[in-house]
Design a protein around this motif. Sequence first.
Motif, PDB file in Angstrom:
ATOM      1  N   VAL A   1      44.489  32.629  44.849  1.00 56.60           N
ATOM      2  CA  VAL A   1      43.607  31.863  45.465  1.00 56.60           C
ATOM      3  C   VAL A   1      43.176  32.364  46.820  1.00 56.60           C
ATOM      4  CG1 VAL A   1      43.364  29.464  46.452  1.00 56.60           C
ATOM      5  CG2 VAL A   1      44.802  29.721  44.272  1.00 56.60           C
ATOM      6  N   ASN A   2      43.872  32.670  47.378  1.00 57.41           N
ATOM      7  CA  ASN A   2      43.398  33.305  48.806  1.00 57.41           C
ATOM      8  C   ASN A   2      42.297  34.447  48.769  1.00 57.41           C
ATOM      9  OD1 ASN A   2      43.323  33.191  51.687  1.00 57.41           O
ATOM     10  ND2 ASN A   2      44.668  35.153  51.868  1.00 57.41           N
ATOM     11  N   ASP A   3      42.588  35.444  47.938  1.00 57.16           N
ATOM     12  CA  ASP A   3      42.062  36.850  47.921  1.00 57.16           C
ATOM     13  C   ASP A   3      40.761  36.612  46.893  1.00 57.16           C
ATOM     14  OD1 ASP A   3      43.828  37.824  49.658  1.00 57.16           O
ATOM     15  OD2 ASP A   3      44.870  38.705  48.073  1.00 57.16           O
ATOM     16  N   GLY A   4      41.066  35.767  45.817  1.00 56.64           N
ATOM     17  CA  GLY A   4      39.661  35.638  44.855  1.00 56.64           C
ATOM     18  C   GLY A   4      39.983  36.450  43.825  1.00 56.64           C
ATOM     19  N   TYR A   5      40.931  37.529  43.732  1.00 56.63           N
ATOM     20  CA  TYR A   5      41.216  38.538  42.569  1.00 56.63           C
ATOM     21  C   TYR A   5      42.594  39.069  42.507  1.00 56.63           C
ATOM     22  CZ  TYR A   5      41.292  41.767  46.427  1.00 56.63           C
ATOM     23  OH  TYR A   5      41.472  42.306  47.678  1.00 56.63           O
ATOM     24  N   VAL A   6      43.101  39.408  41.649  1.00 57.65           N
ATOM     25  CA  VAL A   6      44.472  40.258  41.662  1.00 57.65           C
ATOM     26  C   VAL A   6      44.087  41.663  40.986  1.00 57.65           C
ATOM     27  CG1 VAL A   6      44.778  39.412  39.152  1.00 57.65           C
ATOM     28  CG2 VAL A   6      46.610  39.673  40.625  1.00 57.65           C
ATOM     29  N   VAL A   7      45.156  42.534  41.631  1.00 59.29           N
ATOM     30  CA  VAL A   7      44.943  43.876  41.172  1.00 59.29           C
ATOM     31  C   VAL A   7      46.602  44.054  40.360  1.00 59.29           C
ATOM     32  CG1 VAL A   7      45.415  46.321  41.857  1.00 59.29           C
ATOM     33  CG2 VAL A   7      43.866  44.703  43.118  1.00 59.29           C
ATOM     34  N   VAL A   8      46.380  44.565  39.196  1.00 61.85           N
ATOM     35  CA  VAL A   8      47.541  44.750  38.019  1.00 61.85           C
ATOM     36  C   VAL A   8      47.951  46.455  38.201  1.00 61.85           C
ATOM     37  CG1 VAL A   8      48.557  44.574  35.996  1.00 61.85           C
ATOM     38  CG2 VAL A   8      47.037  43.049  36.699  1.00 61.85           C
ATOM     39  N   GLU A   9      49.058  46.544  38.762  1.00 64.20           N
ATOM     40  CA  GLU A   9      49.548  47.883  38.862  1.00 64.20           C
ATOM     41  C   GLU A   9      50.516  48.376  37.776  1.00 64.20           C
ATOM     42  OE1 GLU A   9      50.102  48.873  42.936  1.00 64.20           O
ATOM     43  OE2 GLU A   9      47.846  49.060  43.519  1.00 64.20           O
ATOM     44  N   ARG A  10      50.651  49.312  37.340  1.00 67.43           N
ATOM     45  CA  ARG A  10      51.564  49.948  36.552  1.00 67.43           C
ATOM     46  C   ARG A  10      52.788  50.666  37.345  1.00 67.43           C
ATOM     47  NH1 ARG A  10      50.034  54.136  32.348  1.00 67.43           N
ATOM     48  NH2 ARG A  10      50.137  55.665  34.036  1.00 67.43           N
ATOM     49  N   GLU A  11      54.046  50.341  37.130  1.00 64.21           N
ATOM     50  CA  GLU A  11      55.093  50.999  37.692  1.00 64.21           C
ATOM     51  C   GLU A  11      55.469  52.392  37.129  1.00 64.21           C
ATOM     52  OE1 GLU A  11      58.685  48.444  38.024  1.00 64.21           O
ATOM     53  OE2 GLU A  11      57.460  46.812  38.845  1.00 64.21           O
TER      54      GLU A  11
ATOM     55  N   LEU B   1      57.784  26.141  40.543  1.00 64.58           N
ATOM     56  CA  LEU B   1      57.556  27.477  40.172  1.00 64.58           C
ATOM     57  C   LEU B   1      58.615  28.460  40.968  1.00 64.58           C
ATOM     58  CD1 LEU B   1      53.713  28.096  39.781  1.00 64.58           C
ATOM     59  CD2 LEU B   1      55.633  27.934  38.020  1.00 64.58           C
ATOM     60  N   ASP B   2      58.981  29.387  40.417  1.00 64.71           N
ATOM     61  CA  ASP B   2      59.945  30.463  41.342  1.00 64.71           C
ATOM     62  C   ASP B   2      58.707  31.051  42.330  1.00 64.71           C
ATOM     63  OD1 ASP B   2      59.202  33.476  40.671  1.00 64.71           O
ATOM     64  OD2 ASP B   2      59.241  32.506  38.703  1.00 64.71           O
ATOM     65  N   GLU B   3      59.551  31.551  43.441  1.00 60.17           N
ATOM     66  CA  GLU B   3      58.871  31.649  44.638  1.00 60.17           C
ATOM     67  C   GLU B   3      57.825  32.989  44.482  1.00 60.17           C
ATOM     68  OE1 GLU B   3      60.073  33.540  49.207  1.00 60.17           O
ATOM     69  OE2 GLU B   3      61.487  32.342  47.908  1.00 60.17           O
ATOM     70  N   GLU B   4      58.297  33.905  43.787  1.00 59.40           N
ATOM     71  CA  GLU B   4      57.616  35.176  43.269  1.00 59.40           C
ATOM     72  C   GLU B   4      56.222  34.890  42.889  1.00 59.40           C
ATOM     73  OE1 GLU B   4      57.688  39.484  41.450  1.00 59.40           O
ATOM     74  OE2 GLU B   4      59.329  38.321  41.633  1.00 59.40           O
ATOM     75  N   THR B   5      56.314  33.759  41.628  1.00 62.26           N
ATOM     76  CA  THR B   5      55.309  33.526  40.962  1.00 62.26           C
ATOM     77  C   THR B   5      54.167  32.545  41.797  1.00 62.26           C
ATOM     78  OG1 THR B   5      56.623  33.364  38.971  1.00 62.26           O
ATOM     79  CG2 THR B   5      54.339  32.192  38.761  1.00 62.26           C
ATOM     80  N   ALA B   6      54.905  31.722  42.640  1.00 62.06           N
ATOM     81  CA  ALA B   6      54.047  30.803  43.685  1.00 62.06           C
ATOM     82  C   ALA B   6      53.288  31.677  44.393  1.00 62.06           C
ATOM     83  CB  ALA B   6      55.076  29.756  44.245  1.00 62.06           C
ATOM     84  N   ASN B   7      53.826  32.674  45.005  1.00 59.64           N
ATOM     85  CA  ASN B   7      53.268  33.644  46.049  1.00 59.64           C
ATOM     86  C   ASN B   7      52.049  34.452  45.266  1.00 59.64           C
ATOM     87  OD1 ASN B   7      54.685  32.927  48.161  1.00 59.64           O
ATOM     88  ND2 ASN B   7      56.148  34.492  47.767  1.00 59.64           N
ATOM     89  N   ILE B   8      52.465  34.784  44.193  1.00 58.30           N
ATOM     90  CA  ILE B   8      51.270  35.461  43.260  1.00 58.30           C
ATOM     91  C   ILE B   8      49.680  34.465  43.326  1.00 58.30           C
ATOM     92  CG2 ILE B   8      50.420  36.459  40.875  1.00 58.30           C
ATOM     93  CD1 ILE B   8      53.071  37.468  40.773  1.00 58.30           C
ATOM     94  N   LEU B   9      50.210  33.331  42.818  1.00 59.62           N
ATOM     95  CA  LEU B   9      49.142  32.270  42.543  1.00 59.62           C
ATOM     96  C   LEU B   9      48.542  32.030  43.916  1.00 59.62           C
ATOM     97  CD1 LEU B   9      50.788  29.758  40.100  1.00 59.62           C
ATOM     98  CD2 LEU B   9      48.755  31.371  39.625  1.00 59.62           C
ATOM     99  N   LEU B  10      49.113  31.899  45.033  1.00 54.98           N
ATOM    100  CA  LEU B  10      48.601  31.759  46.236  1.00 54.98           C
ATOM    101  C   LEU B  10      47.829  32.847  46.693  1.00 54.98           C
ATOM    102  CD1 LEU B  10      51.664  29.579  47.973  1.00 54.98           C
ATOM    103  CD2 LEU B  10      49.471  28.775  47.164  1.00 54.98           C
ATOM    104  N   ASN B  11      48.186  34.292  46.676  1.00 59.66           N
ATOM    105  CA  ASN B  11      47.541  35.204  47.051  1.00 59.66           C
ATOM    106  C   ASN B  11      46.132  35.196  46.267  1.00 59.66           C
ATOM    107  OD1 ASN B  11      49.246  36.072  49.008  1.00 59.66           O
ATOM    108  ND2 ASN B  11      50.241  37.224  47.512  1.00 59.66           N
TER     109      ASN B  11
ATOM    110  N   LEU C   1      51.631  35.926  33.525  1.00 57.55           N
ATOM    111  CA  LEU C   1      50.678  35.357  34.526  1.00 57.55           C
ATOM    112  C   LEU C   1      49.344  36.338  34.797  1.00 57.55           C
ATOM    113  CD1 LEU C   1      50.046  33.052  36.371  1.00 57.55           C
ATOM    114  CD2 LEU C   1      51.293  34.176  38.093  1.00 57.55           C
ATOM    115  N   ILE C   2      49.882  37.526  35.285  1.00 63.34           N
ATOM    116  CA  ILE C   2      48.622  38.658  35.337  1.00 63.34           C
ATOM    117  C   ILE C   2      48.379  39.507  34.451  1.00 63.34           C
ATOM    118  CG2 ILE C   2      49.492  38.233  37.830  1.00 63.34           C
ATOM    119  CD1 ILE C   2      50.837  40.891  37.761  1.00 63.34           C
ATOM    120  N   GLY C   3      49.481  39.627  33.404  1.00 67.81           N
ATOM    121  CA  GLY C   3      49.114  40.816  32.379  1.00 67.81           C
ATOM    122  C   GLY C   3      50.195  41.933  32.281  1.00 67.81           C
ATOM    123  N   SER C   4      49.914  42.653  31.356  1.00 68.99           N
ATOM    124  CA  SER C   4      51.149  43.739  31.283  1.00 68.99           C
ATOM    125  C   SER C   4      50.639  44.744  30.402  1.00 68.99           C
ATOM    126  CB  SER C   4      52.453  43.199  30.890  1.00 68.99           C
ATOM    127  OG  SER C   4      52.525  42.658  29.908  1.00 68.99           O
ATOM    128  N   ALA C   5      51.406  45.839  30.268  1.00 64.20           N
ATOM    129  CA  ALA C   5      51.249  46.891  28.885  1.00 64.20           C
ATOM    130  C   ALA C   5      51.705  46.319  27.677  1.00 64.20           C
ATOM    131  CB  ALA C   5      51.629  48.254  29.453  1.00 64.20           C
TER     132      ALA C   5
END
Length: 116
Positions: free
Chosen positions: A106-116, A94-104, A56-60
């Motif tokens: 929509v709310n924020d207008g952007y997504v930040v992808v961080e590496r662990e 959708l599972d809860e985590e994925t739904a929360n990502i999508l809702l965030n 959904l958000i991307g990865s390495a």
Amino acid sequence: IVKGSPFNIDPEGEYGVDDFLKTDIANGGVPLENRETEVIKTPFVQVPLNVMEDRLIGSADLEESVKTGKSVFSPGLLAKAHRGVLYVDDINLLDEETANILLNVVNDGYVVVERE
């Protein structure tokens, strides 16, 4: 869009510029207004019900990272749908985590992808 942009970046920078393009320009790359552009159809991306967070958000991209010797980011469905349509048939399935990502997003207008 900026030709070859995996994030459908507006050549006028009106909707923001991704960090990869910012870094390229800062390191002496072609300025945004001088980059080659192309017209594409409006992206329409459907989110499958079994989508995982990294899709959904991307990865390495591990395979490409090993080949090149440096970290390579593979954009996810959100990047493909940038400045287009992201279709979710039934968000409550959708599972809860994925739904929360999508809702965030929509709310924020952007997504930040961080590496662990």
